[in-house]
Design a protein around this motif. Structure first.
Motif, PDB file in Angstrom:
ATOM      1  N   MET A  43       0.852  -1.175   0.000  1.00 57.38           N
ATOM      2  CA  MET A  43       0.000   0.000   0.000  1.00 57.38           C
ATOM      3  C   MET A  43       0.896   1.235   0.000  1.00 57.38           C
ATOM      4  O   MET A  43       1.759   1.386   0.849  1.00 57.38           O
ATOM      5  N   ASN A  44       0.662   2.099  -0.940  1.00 58.54           N
ATOM      6  CA  ASN A  44       1.490   3.287  -1.013  1.00 58.54           C
ATOM      7  C   ASN A  44       0.904   4.409  -0.149  1.00 58.54           C
ATOM      8  O   ASN A  44      -0.175   4.290   0.434  1.00 58.54           O
ATOM      9  N   TYR A  45       1.618   5.479  -0.087  1.00 60.43           N
ATOM     10  CA  TYR A  45       1.249   6.594   0.784  1.00 60.43           C
ATOM     11  C   TYR A  45      -0.087   7.215   0.380  1.00 60.43           C
ATOM     12  O   TYR A  45      -0.895   7.562   1.235  1.00 60.43           O
ATOM     13  N   GLU A  46      -0.331   7.359  -0.903  1.00 62.39           N
ATOM     14  CA  GLU A  46      -1.575   7.993  -1.360  1.00 62.39           C
ATOM     15  C   GLU A  46      -2.794   7.131  -1.011  1.00 62.39           C
ATOM     16  O   GLU A  46      -3.830   7.652  -0.601  1.00 62.39           O
ATOM     17  N   ASP A  47      -2.672   5.809  -1.145  1.00 56.51           N
ATOM     18  CA  ASP A  47      -3.774   4.923  -0.757  1.00 56.51           C
ATOM     19  C   ASP A  47      -4.050   5.017   0.742  1.00 56.51           C
ATOM     20  O   ASP A  47      -5.204   5.047   1.168  1.00 56.51           O
ATOM     21  N   LEU A  48      -2.984   5.046   1.529  1.00 59.55           N
ATOM     22  CA  LEU A  48      -3.133   5.164   2.975  1.00 59.55           C
ATOM     23  C   LEU A  48      -3.793   6.492   3.339  1.00 59.55           C
ATOM     24  O   LEU A  48      -4.680   6.543   4.199  1.00 59.55           O
ATOM     25  N   ARG A  49      -3.411   7.538   2.666  1.00 50.18           N
ATOM     26  CA  ARG A  49      -3.981   8.863   2.922  1.00 50.18           C
ATOM     27  C   ARG A  49      -5.472   8.899   2.579  1.00 50.18           C
ATOM     28  O   ARG A  49      -6.286   9.427   3.350  1.00 50.18           O
ATOM     29  N   GLN A  50      -5.849   8.308   1.452  1.00 54.00           N
ATOM     30  CA  GLN A  50      -7.258   8.270   1.056  1.00 54.00           C
ATOM     31  C   GLN A  50      -8.081   7.422   2.034  1.00 54.00           C
ATOM     32  O   GLN A  50      -9.206   7.777   2.370  1.00 54.00           O
ATOM     33  N   THR A  51      -7.520   6.317   2.489  1.00 56.51           N
ATOM     34  CA  THR A  51      -8.214   5.454   3.449  1.00 56.51           C
ATOM     35  C   THR A  51      -8.426   6.173   4.767  1.00 56.51           C
ATOM     36  O   THR A  51      -9.513   6.114   5.353  1.00 56.51           O
ATOM     37  N   LYS A  68      -8.593   9.387   5.220  1.00 58.96           N
ATOM     38  CA  LYS A  68      -9.570  10.449   4.983  1.00 58.96           C
ATOM     39  C   LYS A  68     -10.985   9.880   4.991  1.00 58.96           C
ATOM     40  O   LYS A  68     -11.893  10.465   5.584  1.00 58.96           O
ATOM     41  N   HIS A  69     -11.160   8.732   4.362  1.00 57.09           N
ATOM     42  CA  HIS A  69     -12.475   8.090   4.307  1.00 57.09           C
ATOM     43  C   HIS A  69     -12.964   7.710   5.702  1.00 57.09           C
ATOM     44  O   HIS A  69     -14.102   7.982   6.072  1.00 57.09           O
ATOM     45  N   PHE A  70     -12.110   7.070   6.501  1.00 58.78           N
ATOM     46  CA  PHE A  70     -12.511   6.654   7.840  1.00 58.78           C
ATOM     47  C   PHE A  70     -12.687   7.841   8.784  1.00 58.78           C
ATOM     48  O   PHE A  70     -13.524   7.798   9.690  1.00 58.78           O
ATOM     49  N   LYS A  98     -13.912  10.696   7.826  1.00 58.64           N
ATOM     50  CA  LYS A  98     -15.219  11.223   7.455  1.00 58.64           C
ATOM     51  C   LYS A  98     -16.332  10.376   8.083  1.00 58.64           C
ATOM     52  O   LYS A  98     -17.315  10.916   8.599  1.00 58.64           O
ATOM     53  N   ILE A  99     -16.175   9.062   8.070  1.00 55.46           N
ATOM     54  CA  ILE A  99     -17.167   8.178   8.698  1.00 55.46           C
ATOM     55  C   ILE A  99     -17.250   8.454  10.200  1.00 55.46           C
ATOM     56  O   ILE A  99     -18.338   8.532  10.773  1.00 55.46           O
ATOM     57  N   GLY A 100     -16.112   8.610  10.845  1.00 56.15           N
ATOM     58  CA  GLY A 100     -16.096   8.906  12.275  1.00 56.15           C
ATOM     59  C   GLY A 100     -16.776  10.225  12.592  1.00 56.15           C
ATOM     60  O   GLY A 100     -17.516  10.335  13.571  1.00 56.15           O
ATOM     61  N   LEU A 101     -16.545  11.226  11.769  1.00 56.26           N
ATOM     62  CA  LEU A 101     -17.185  12.529  11.966  1.00 56.26           C
ATOM     63  C   LEU A 101     -18.701  12.417  11.803  1.00 56.26           C
ATOM     64  O   LEU A 101     -19.457  12.993  12.585  1.00 56.26           O
ATOM     65  N   ILE A 102     -19.146  11.642  10.822  1.00 54.70           N
ATOM     66  CA  ILE A 102     -20.590  11.455  10.615  1.00 54.70           C
ATOM     67  C   ILE A 102     -21.218  10.762  11.812  1.00 54.70           C
ATOM     68  O   ILE A 102     -22.292  11.148  12.280  1.00 54.70           O
ATOM     69  N   TYR A 103     -20.570   9.731  12.342  1.00 51.64           N
ATOM     70  CA  TYR A 103     -21.104   9.059  13.527  1.00 51.64           C
ATOM     71  C   TYR A 103     -21.142   9.997  14.733  1.00 51.64           C
ATOM     72  O   TYR A 103     -22.084   9.975  15.522  1.00 51.64           O
ATOM     73  N   PHE A 104     -20.115  10.808  14.890  1.00 46.32           N
ATOM     74  CA  PHE A 104     -20.089  11.771  15.985  1.00 46.32           C
ATOM     75  C   PHE A 104     -21.231  12.782  15.858  1.00 46.32           C
ATOM     76  O   PHE A 104     -21.941  13.057  16.830  1.00 46.32           O
TER      77      PHE A 104
END
Length: 74
Positions: free
Chosen positions: A1-9, A11-13, A15-21
């Motif tokens: 997994m490269n840095y950009e994939d890790l960064r996108q992942t 960011k996605h999680f 956003k999910i955490g913020l929505i749950y909060f």
């Protein structure tokens, strides 16, 4: 997994955490608001524990949960 994939992942999680909060805040706010309105206009309803539970659950299951599910799917 490269840095950009890790960064996108991340960011996605995040956003999910913020929505749950925000969903949790919405649920708590609506339940508190329903309790305050009920205690101002119909204080005798809160004396019954069953009715008090129903008054707390209605805003969560009718308003907040469907909205939270909509936000998570988007």
């Amino acid at each position: 997994m490269n840095y950009e994939d890790l960064r996108q992942t991340r960011k996605h999680f995040s956003k999910i955490g913020l929505i749950y909060f925000l969903g949790t805040l919405l649920i708590t706010t609506l339940q508190t608001l329903c309790n305050v309105i009920t205690s101002l206009f119909f204080p005798s309803l809160l004396e019954n524990p069953d009715l008090s539970l129903i008054i707390n659950m209605i805003p969560m299951y009718v308003i907040s949960m469907p909205l939270l599910m909509f936000l998570i799917r988007t």
